[in-house]
Scaffold this motif. Structure first.
Motif, PDB file in Angstrom:
ATOM      1  N   GLY A  21       0.806  -1.213   0.000  1.00  0.00           N
ATOM      2  CA  GLY A  21       0.000   0.000   0.000  1.00  0.00           C
ATOM      3  C   GLY A  21       0.838   1.262   0.000  1.00  0.00           C
ATOM      4  N   GLN A  22       2.154   1.116   0.052  1.00  0.00           N
ATOM      5  CA  GLN A  22       3.053   2.276   0.034  1.00  0.00           C
ATOM      6  C   GLN A  22       3.681   2.444  -1.351  1.00  0.00           C
ATOM      7  N   GLY A  23       4.124   1.306  -1.904  1.00  0.00           N
ATOM      8  CA  GLY A  23       4.762   1.332  -3.214  1.00  0.00           C
ATOM      9  C   GLY A  23       4.145   0.266  -4.099  1.00  0.00           C
ATOM     10  N   ARG A  69      -8.800 -17.282  -6.766  1.00  0.00           N
ATOM     11  CA  ARG A  69      -7.930 -16.545  -5.845  1.00  0.00           C
ATOM     12  C   ARG A  69      -8.765 -15.634  -4.960  1.00  0.00           C
ATOM     13  N   MET A  70      -8.140 -15.162  -3.896  1.00  0.00           N
ATOM     14  CA  MET A  70      -8.848 -14.317  -2.953  1.00  0.00           C
ATOM     15  C   MET A  70      -7.920 -13.164  -2.622  1.00  0.00           C
ATOM     16  N   THR A  71      -8.432 -11.938  -2.729  1.00  0.00           N
ATOM     17  CA  THR A  71      -7.611 -10.796  -2.358  1.00  0.00           C
ATOM     18  C   THR A  71      -8.088 -10.284  -1.006  1.00  0.00           C
ATOM     19  N   LEU A  72      -7.154 -10.261  -0.059  1.00  0.00           N
ATOM     20  CA  LEU A  72      -7.491  -9.926   1.323  1.00  0.00           C
ATOM     21  C   LEU A  72      -6.958  -8.549   1.682  1.00  0.00           C
ATOM     22  N   THR A  73      -7.657  -7.904   2.600  1.00  0.00           N
ATOM     23  CA  THR A  73      -7.178  -6.640   3.135  1.00  0.00           C
ATOM     24  C   THR A  73      -7.645  -6.551   4.585  1.00  0.00           C
ATOM     25  N   TYR A  80     -13.462   7.995   3.224  1.00  0.00           N
ATOM     26  CA  TYR A  80     -14.289   7.833   2.034  1.00  0.00           C
ATOM     27  C   TYR A  80     -14.063   6.426   1.519  1.00  0.00           C
ATOM     28  N   GLY A  81     -14.883   5.998   0.590  1.00  0.00           N
ATOM     29  CA  GLY A  81     -14.725   4.671  -0.001  1.00  0.00           C
ATOM     30  C   GLY A  81     -14.932   3.582   1.043  1.00  0.00           C
ATOM     31  N   ALA A  82     -14.454   2.393   0.722  1.00  0.00           N
ATOM     32  CA  ALA A  82     -14.607   1.275   1.651  1.00  0.00           C
ATOM     33  C   ALA A  82     -13.663   1.468   2.837  1.00  0.00           C
ATOM     34  N   LEU A  83     -14.036   0.878   3.977  1.00  0.00           N
ATOM     35  CA  LEU A  83     -13.199   1.013   5.187  1.00  0.00           C
ATOM     36  C   LEU A  83     -12.099  -0.042   5.146  1.00  0.00           C
ATOM     37  N   HIS A  84     -11.158   0.154   4.218  1.00  0.00           N
ATOM     38  CA  HIS A  84     -10.102  -0.834   4.022  1.00  0.00           C
ATOM     39  C   HIS A  84      -8.738  -0.189   4.168  1.00  0.00           C
ATOM     40  N   ASP A  85      -7.804  -0.964   4.689  1.00  0.00           N
ATOM     41  CA  ASP A  85      -6.405  -0.584   4.693  1.00  0.00           C
ATOM     42  C   ASP A  85      -5.890  -0.616   3.242  1.00  0.00           C
ATOM     43  N   ALA A  86      -4.777   0.081   2.974  1.00  0.00           N
ATOM     44  CA  ALA A  86      -4.273   0.137   1.597  1.00  0.00           C
ATOM     45  C   ALA A  86      -3.548  -1.143   1.175  1.00  0.00           C
TER      46      ALA A  86
ATOM     47  N   MET B 156     -10.907   7.211 -11.814  1.00  0.00           N
ATOM     48  CA  MET B 156      -9.473   7.098 -11.556  1.00  0.00           C
ATOM     49  C   MET B 156      -9.209   7.009 -10.055  1.00  0.00           C
ATOM     50  N   ALA B 157      -9.864   7.871  -9.285  1.00  0.00           N
ATOM     51  CA  ALA B 157      -9.617   7.930  -7.845  1.00  0.00           C
ATOM     52  C   ALA B 157     -10.022   6.634  -7.153  1.00  0.00           C
ATOM     53  N   ARG B 158     -10.924   5.875  -7.764  1.00  0.00           N
ATOM     54  CA  ARG B 158     -11.402   4.647  -7.120  1.00  0.00           C
ATOM     55  C   ARG B 158     -10.832   3.398  -7.785  1.00  0.00           C
ATOM     56  N   THR B 159      -9.776   3.566  -8.566  1.00  0.00           N
ATOM     57  CA  THR B 159      -9.139   2.409  -9.196  1.00  0.00           C
ATOM     58  C   THR B 159      -7.764   2.194  -8.576  1.00  0.00           C
ATOM     59  N   ARG B 160      -7.460   0.935  -8.257  1.00  0.00           N
ATOM     60  CA  ARG B 160      -6.129   0.619  -7.730  1.00  0.00           C
ATOM     61  C   ARG B 160      -5.552  -0.568  -8.479  1.00  0.00           C
ATOM     62  N   TRP B 161      -4.245  -0.577  -8.547  1.00  0.00           N
ATOM     63  CA  TRP B 161      -3.546  -1.748  -9.047  1.00  0.00           C
ATOM     64  C   TRP B 161      -2.349  -1.951  -8.143  1.00  0.00           C
ATOM     65  N   ARG B 162      -2.183  -3.159  -7.660  1.00  0.00           N
ATOM     66  CA  ARG B 162      -1.140  -3.479  -6.688  1.00  0.00           C
ATOM     67  C   ARG B 162      -1.230  -2.564  -5.472  1.00  0.00           C
ATOM     68  N   GLY B 163      -2.465  -2.222  -5.112  1.00  0.00           N
ATOM     69  CA  GLY B 163      -2.685  -1.434  -3.903  1.00  0.00           C
ATOM     70  C   GLY B 163      -2.448   0.048  -4.085  1.00  0.00           C
ATOM     71  N   ILE B 164      -1.956   0.474  -5.255  1.00  0.00           N
ATOM     72  CA  ILE B 164      -1.635   1.887  -5.485  1.00  0.00           C
ATOM     73  C   ILE B 164      -2.791   2.552  -6.239  1.00  0.00           C
ATOM     74  N   ARG B 165      -3.152   3.743  -5.776  1.00  0.00           N
ATOM     75  CA  ARG B 165      -4.291   4.450  -6.372  1.00  0.00           C
ATOM     76  C   ARG B 165      -3.917   5.128  -7.678  1.00  0.00           C
ATOM     77  N   PHE B 166      -4.874   5.153  -8.597  1.00  0.00           N
ATOM     78  CA  PHE B 166      -4.819   6.073  -9.724  1.00  0.00           C
ATOM     79  C   PHE B 166      -5.440   7.382  -9.244  1.00  0.00           C
ATOM     80  N   GLY B 167      -5.348   8.407 -10.057  1.00  0.00           N
ATOM     81  CA  GLY B 167      -5.974   9.667  -9.654  1.00  0.00           C
ATOM     82  C   GLY B 167      -6.005  10.639 -10.810  1.00  0.00           C
ATOM     83  N   ALA B 168      -6.852  11.657 -10.677  1.00  0.00           N
ATOM     84  CA  ALA B 168      -6.892  12.731 -11.672  1.00  0.00           C
ATOM     85  C   ALA B 168      -7.074  14.036 -10.913  1.00  0.00           C
TER      86      ALA B 168
END
Lengths: 386, 411
Positions: A21-23, A69-73, A80-86, B156-168
């Motif tokens: 969630g950082q990189g 597969r299952m993606t867990l968080t 805002y959005g879902a109450l999920h960790d990154a 964009m703001a609600r799309t992620r790949w590998r946990g990283i957000r897109f954005g505009a």
């Protein structure tokens, strides 16, 4: 807790893909379910420490396309959005997935932010208030005011255009093609109109036309144009009834009802389709909504036009018995159909209107006289025969 | 859905070189299946109808979650993190503003239209005058562009790949006046400047889009996009040629020419969209040296549209036509009074709409999306590893304006 001990007592390690969630770098990790079945332990060469994810916090992403597969968080507060960790962990091991489904009580829970209902209620109230205010208060008031500001000659021009559109819609090959032109009939119609208008202080020059069409109806276009369908002539009991219908339509013209309704509809149509959205059957919903709105405005306008018509008949010494007969006939026709609930109907209930016309007739006394002679009436009935 | 594409790497190189190329090039894959998507679409459409449209915000969310998670690069799927609730809240906020703005502006514009009304004598004049009454529609146009940018930003703001957000970036205002200017120019030049509009509006959006802390950059230039227009222009040329044939008195040639020209034009429009997309994608980069390659095939897409339409009409015709026909027959023979079939009729109509929209999704939308995804390659993908997370975007109105104005397409 040492990683080695956890693995010795816990489940068999399985491979997983971890994103912190950082990189955006991927961490290939080994995932183990702890011996006490209370947490996931995540280890990897590229991770500094063993990560501990308690099963009570674990959430699986929903509505995913791939079942293998299952993606867990983890559950975490968020604005805002879902109450999920990154952070995300994807596992493909069927046994682990099955075990997690059994062990985690909240795996597929939809977490609601505290105060969500309150926000929803507040925003909903604002939206409903804005729409109701616009539709029922501001737009009708504006339509009334603006209708009064349009110069009469513009209104007349608009009315002509409306009538031309209507002729085309009714199937006229060229404009004026449906017009009934019997000279004696038109003269009778002119006499009838003249008697009604005599002494009434009208702001429009009345222009009456008869169209050769079966529809049982008459229209008042903006600016004094009144169109009578042959179907109506065939249906009314006599000249007094026709006079009543025309007086009613003149009432609409004088009140600028058609113009006001066009203005109001221009303001509310976009608004309605916006609120109801383009959902399945959205078009039908918009139609019904417009119908309900139209009905709520026009029932008042119809009642006003009825009052105007009675006053006009009284001044012209025409018996309102004809009007009563006409509404009795309408009531009969309506009884044959499945009656629409009052809030869908643009007209007040016919039996009530007939009753009011009869009460008025009882007060008129013996000053009343027929508005047309029998000969003139026959000529009017035959106006479309030429 | 796993169409494999021949690797473009030249053969005959040493083994580790080939491997290096494989690491650098990241093939995107599509994993959605027809049946799962179909039943998901039917379920959410029925729920939307039952709730009088309220469920549509959650329906759109679930659909996007499914579609997004079907698209994977290097085995890792996209994730859609929007929620139905935030969409509903955004819609309610947009309603308050739009109710006042649209209501007032439309009634005033209609009043202006009425005030310039003058006596019209010919049908042509009548037609023109009713045209001025369409003035209120203009009030919506800037809002539509506004909504188009907002929906892009929210997605964009609600799309992620590998946990990283897109954005505009928050830049809808600039988009509105640019879009208005470009559309005016395109209309005034009868469509000749369409590539210019497509390019600059796409560039405006791309240059303000991010993946994590890396910005997208749209390269290329609009003149190069005229190549994408060639089938549109050919179609127009053939149609004009047919007109010429009609003028010199060759009706058979004119009819054939007109038919060919119009079909060519319609296919040309699809071709333009596909080629423009391909041009813009291959000239787009992500800071840090990540690039894209794509080769969608117009012929394949047009064929899928035709085959899909045929399948949809046949299936919908069979499923709806038989009960509909039976009901119509019973009514026609006075076996069943018409009042009794109103409710089943409405239900059948709703089921029909749900069926057709779901079938369209699985027979046209999804296959074309799968084709586009599977022909896309990410170049120099290892540079992605260095990208860091970006701050979140609250997206106050979500895509409320877009929903209220019905902007946004299939999902």
């Amino acid at each position: 807790m040492s990683t080695g001990a956890g693995q010795a007592q816990g489940s068999k390690p399985v491979q997983g893909r971890f994103f912190d969630g950082q990189g955006a770098a991927r961490h290939d990790v080994s995932v183990v379910l702890s011996a006490d079945r209370a947490e996931l332990q995540i280890t990897g060469l590229s991770l500094a420490d063993t990560l501990i994810w308690p099963l009570s916090d674990l959430r699986a992403l929903r509505d995913r396309a791939r079942n293998d597969r299952m993606t867990l968080t983890r559950h975490a507060p968020s604005d805002y959005g879902a109450l999920h960790d990154a952070a995300r962990l994807t596992v493909e091991d069927g046994a682990l997935m099955a075990e997690l489904r059994g062990l985690c009580p909240n795996l597929t829970r939809r977490d609601m932010r505290p105060g969500a209902w309150r926000r929803l209620a507040r925003r909903g109230a604002w939206a409903v208030a804005a729409v109701v205010l616009m539709l029922f208060l501001i737009l009708p008031r504006m339509a009334d005011t603006l209708a009064g500001m349009i110069p009469v000659e513009r209104e007349v021009a608009f009315g002509r255009a409306v009538v031309k559109q209507m002729e085309t819609a009714l199937g006229a090959a060229d404009l004026g093609g449906l017009d009934c032109k019997g000279p004696e009939g038109l003269a009778a119609l002119g006499k009838l109109t003249g008697r009604l208008a005599d002494g009434a202080d009208l702001s429009y020059v009345l222009e009456m036309r008869v169209l050769d069409h079966d529809m049982l109806n008459a229209f008042a276009a903006p600016g004094g144009q009144i169109v009578i369908m042959r179907g109506l002539l065939d249906a009314v009991s006599g000249p007094d009834a026709l006079a009543a219908v025309l007086a009613h339509e003149i009432g609409h013209v004088e009140a600028r009802d058609a113009t006001r309704h066009a203005l109001r509809a221009a303001g509310s149509a976009g608004l309605l389709s916006m609120v109801l959205g383009d959902v399945t059957g959205g078009a039908a919903a918009v139609f019904l909504g417009e119908r309900v709105l139209q009905a709520s405005y026009s029932r008042g306008a119809e009642a006003q036009a009825d009052l105007f018509a009675l006053a006009m008949l009284n001044r012209a010494n025409v018996s309102s018995d004809g009007m009563a007969h006409f509404f009795d006939k309408l009531a009969e026709l309506e009884a044959g159909m499945r009656v629409l609930p009052a809030y869908f109907s643009t007209h007040p209930e016919s039996t009530g209107r007939a009753e009011r016309a009869r009460q008025n007739a009882a007060t008129q006394g013996d000053v009343v006289q027929p508005i047309l002679s029998e000969r003139e009436w026959q000529a009017l009935l035959a106006v479309c025969d030429e | 859905m796993s169409e494999t594409r021949a690797d473009k790497a030249p053969s005959g190189h040493v083994a580790d070189h080939t491997e290096w190329i494989e690491v650098m090039r990241m093939q995107t894959t599509y994993h959605g299946t027809r049946s799962t998507l179909f039943w998901l679409a039917v379920r959410i459409t029925v729920l939307t109808a039952i709730t009088l449209g309220i469920y549509r915000f959650w329906a759109k969310t679930r659909l996007r979650k499914y579609i997004w998670s079907s698209i994977a690069a290097d085995g890792d799927s996209l994730e859609y993190t929007g929620t139905g609730l935030e969409k509903f809240l955004g819609f309610l906020a947009a309603i308050v503003i739009l109710a006042v703005y649209l209501g007032l502006l439309q009634i005033l514009l209609f009043f202006v239209g009425l005030s310039v009304f003058d006596a019209a004598n010919t049908s042509g004049q009548v037609f023109l005058q009713f045209g001025t009454l369409a003035l209120p529609m203009l009030a919506v146009v800037p809002l539509i562009f506004f909504a188009q940018y907002r929906i892009h930003r929210y997605r964009m703001a609600r799309t992620r790949w590998r946990g990283i957000r897109f954005g505009a970036e928050a830049a809808a205002g600039g988009y509105v006046w640019r879009a208005l200017a470009h559309w005016t120019l395109t209309l005034l030049t009868l469509g000749l400047l369409l590539p210019r509009q497509t390019f600059w509006l796409a560039k405006y959006k791309a240059d303000r889009s991010w993946y994590g802390d890396a910005r997208f950059v749209q390269g290329g230039n609009w003149r190069s996009m005229y190549g994408a227009m060639r089938h549109v222009l050919t179609g127009i040329a053939i149609t004009l040629g047919a007109g010429l044939c009609a003028a010199v008195g060759s009706p058979v040639l004119a009819t054939v020419g007109l038919l060919v020209g119009l079909v060519w034009f319609a296919v040309g429009l699809v071709s333009y969209r596909v080629r423009a997309f391909a041009y813009l994608t291959t000239h787009r980069t992500l800071e840090g040296g990540v690039g894209f390659e794509t080769a969608p095939r117009t012929g394949w897409i047009v064929r899928q549209m035709i085959v899909g339409s045929i399948v949809i009409s046949l299936l919908a015709g069979m499923i709806l036509g038989i009960p509909g026909g039976v009901v119509a027959w019973l009514v026609a023979l006075d076996i069943v009074p018409i009042g009794l079939v109103i409710v089943p009729g409405v239900v059948l109509y709703m089921v029909g709409l749900a069926l057709v929209s779901s079938l369209t999704l699985v027979w046209i939308v999804q296959p074309i999306l799968a084709h586009v995804v599977t022909t896309l390659t990410v170049i120099n993908a290892e540079a992605l590893g260095a990208i860091r997370q970006r701050a979140g975007d609250t997206g106050a109105d979500a895509e409320g304006f877009a929903d209220a104005l019905d902007v946004g397409g299939a999902f």
